[in-house]
Design an enzyme around this catalytic site. Structure first.
Site, PDB file in Angstrom:
ATOM      1  N   SER A  43      -1.986  -0.901  -7.087  1.00 24.09           N
ATOM      2  CA  SER A  43      -1.902  -0.706  -5.633  1.00 24.09           C
ATOM      3  C   SER A  43      -0.821   0.254  -5.168  1.00 24.09           C
ATOM      4  CB  SER A  43      -1.727  -2.059  -4.930  1.00 24.09           C
ATOM      5  OG  SER A  43      -2.937  -2.781  -5.006  1.00 24.09           O
ATOM      6  N   LYS A  47       5.132  -1.586   3.906  1.00 24.39           N
ATOM      7  CA  LYS A  47       3.796  -2.169   3.859  1.00 24.39           C
ATOM      8  C   LYS A  47       3.759  -3.480   4.636  1.00 24.39           C
ATOM      9  CE  LYS A  47       0.380  -3.443   0.272  1.00 24.39           C
ATOM     10  NZ  LYS A  47       0.180  -3.511  -1.196  1.00 24.39           N
ATOM     11  N   SER A  75      -4.456  -1.410  -2.231  1.00 26.14           N
ATOM     12  CA  SER A  75      -3.915  -2.104  -1.065  1.00 26.14           C
ATOM     13  C   SER A  75      -2.749  -1.405  -0.386  1.00 26.14           C
ATOM     14  CB  SER A  75      -3.517  -3.538  -1.432  1.00 26.14           C
ATOM     15  OG  SER A  75      -2.326  -3.600  -2.164  1.00 26.14           O
TER      16      SER A  75
END
Length: 515
Positions: free
Chosen positions: A212, A104, A188
């Site tokens: 998330s 990420k 996210s």
């Protein structure tokens, strides 16, 4: 005669094409990749090239990948191939040896061919360079993984302002659900889940504060593991809340996610307090031994009907979950049905108010600390970020979205009386979860999708989401198994046994996309 660059490109394409003929890339697992390596059917370089080609084909429509490091990844793949050739026959190689990974875009990756930007989706951090790898990236590399690049996310981990679409950032654009493009990719870590679901890579890493990992895994038909807070290091990661943030895998199978979890857990002196406490939960011999096909037998599962399983009568979800409950029973689980958290509305209200107050203060402290440790950066504080956004209103879509959370966070002044009150209230609320687990002697609670995310977030509790079905409009949904701190071994047994009994996941067809 062709120029050397063109000849090299043709050779790369030919090599990747030859590998594709011998290896099935779609739904490839860590185990199938390792077997192909061992049989000489595939090299790590060819696999990296295959994934790069797939990303090039799919990502213009999906926006799952922010940045790639092809030179660094290919160099790492070449090293892995050389190590494999030189290895003594039968010698064990690291568990993720030569396997490409996307992390990420809030996780620092400084090694490889060149440091990747870790920007949390913001243009303000473009060009910044971390001093070193994040703790989890160090562990991935030690496990042999090849860091391919960074996955997109909701800007600032969905903590810039309310109303911003999930999966949007100025750097990555709008991430798209690969099953139904009009559906949310959710939360996210959306890029990590999209990339895993679309077979852009076998292994991705996400982060979670409150939903998330769980939510994008659910909406993208992936397996997500939200570890107990502290099992995985947050050093070198842009986080919101040290109390709640955790780093975990998003993959397509429980086995893959467990193998990645095993590689990234452990003590890190750069995140000493949390990881030192959590090391007590790491089982001797690791987590893979809990991949037990009979793992549901004897497990007591609490079904949180009220406030969670609220589906219209006759809906796909109602039928699917009823079928799954029957499967759980047939596999030997003991269902403790119709459980409810007492005063769930009060709990939700308290979570929203107390959690937000604490997160606003913690985000400023955590972000300023992260920025101060960067090797190079144009911004060194949350205040600098706010100024950057004001100076770049078009690129950051300030008129559409604003930055109210950032402004509220900047107005905080550390952990004061308000935040201490919030901590005390959240600690009190954790008692509800712990009481229901203890009184009913539960191994796990069961909830649909990410519906229990806040309940699990406030205590730093773990969860595993597993694909459960597809709604009438084709949007995926999941089943979640959650437990108390350190209960990953039981959750793995439950999740793996359920997955193997149902085998729900199917890859996206992209029929609604122009690719």
């Amino acid at each position: 005669m062709l120029p050397s660059a063109a000849r090299r490109l043709l050779l790369l394409v030919a090599a990747a094409t030859a590998a594709a003929a011998a290896f099935e890339l779609e739904e490839a697992t860590v185990d199938s990749i390792r077997r192909a390596f061992a049989r000489g059917e595939l090299t790590s370089r060819a696999l990296v090239e295959l994934y790069l080609r797939r990303i090039a084909a799919l990502d213009p429509a999906l926006h799952a990948v922010v940045e790639l490091d092809p030179d660094g990844a290919l160099a790492a793949a070449d090293r892995a191939d050389a190590e494999r050739r030189l290895a003594v026959p039968g010698a064990a190689l690291p568990p993720l040896h030569g396997v490409p990974v996307l992390v990420k875009d809030n996780i620092a990756a400084a090694g490889g061919g060149g440091a990747l930007n870790a920007t949390a989706g913001s243009l303000a951090l473009l060009g910044s360079r971390p001093a070193g790898d994040a703790g989890v990236v160090e562990r991935l590399r030690r496990a042999g993984a090849v860091v391919l690049g960074t996955a997109s996310l909701s800007e600032w981990c969905n903590f810039r302002a309310p109303g911003i679409p999930a999966g949007w950032s100025p750097r990555g654009g709008q991430g798209k659900n690969p099953y139904v493009p009009s559906a949310t990719p959710c939360a996210s870590s959306s890029g990590s889940a999209i990339a895993a679901a679309a077979n852009m890579v076998a292994v991705t890493i996400g982060t979670e504060t409150d939903g998330s990992i769980m939510c994008p895994s659910s909406y993208n038909s992936a397996v997500g593991i939200k570890p107990t807070v502290g099992l995985t290091s947050r050093a070198g990661v842009i986080i919101i809340s040290p109390r709640m943030d955790t780093v975990g895998p998003i993959c397509r199978t429980v086995s893959d996610a467990v193998q990645v979890l095993e590689a990234i857990v452990g003590y890190d002196p750069q995140d000493a307090e949390a990881t030192r406490v959590a090391t007590q939960y790491i089982p001797e011999g690791g987590y893979r031994k809990f991949l037990n096909i009979d793992g549901l037998r004897g497990k007591r599962l609490g079904i949180l009907r009220k406030d969670f399983f609220q589906f219209p009568s006759g809906s796909v979800q109602q039928k699917v979950f009823d079928d799954h409950f029957n499967t759980l029973s047939k596999m030997g689980a003991i269902l403790v049905d119709n459980l409810e958290m007492p005063s769930m509305n009060i709990i939700n209200d308290a979570i929203r108010s107390g959690e937000r107050a604490l997160m606003l203060a913690e985000f400023k402290l955590s972000l300023n600390s992260y920025l101060s440790e960067l090797a190079t950066s144009h911004v060194r504080s949350l205040s600098d970020i706010i100024d950057f956004n004001n100076k770049h209103p078009v690129e950051e879509k300030m008129a559409e979205y604003g930055q109210s959370y950032l402004l509220q966070s900047e107005a905080t002044n550390g952990i004061g009386p308000t935040e201490k009150k919030a901590i005390a209230e959240l600690n009190k609320l954790c008692g509800g979860m712990e009481k229901i687990m203890r009184v009913n002697q539960l191994d796990a609670i069961v909830a649909p999708g990410a519906s229990a995310h806040s309940l699990l977030a406030i205590g730093g509790y773990p969860a595993i989401t597993v694909p459960a079905g597809y709604a009438s409009n084709g949007v995926p949904f999941a089943i979640c198994f959650g437990g108390l701190k350190g209960s990953e071994p039981r959750l793995i047994e439950i999740a793996y046994s359920f997955e193997q009994a149902t085998k729900v996941r199917r890859p996206p067809t992209f029929q609604h996309f122009v690719i």
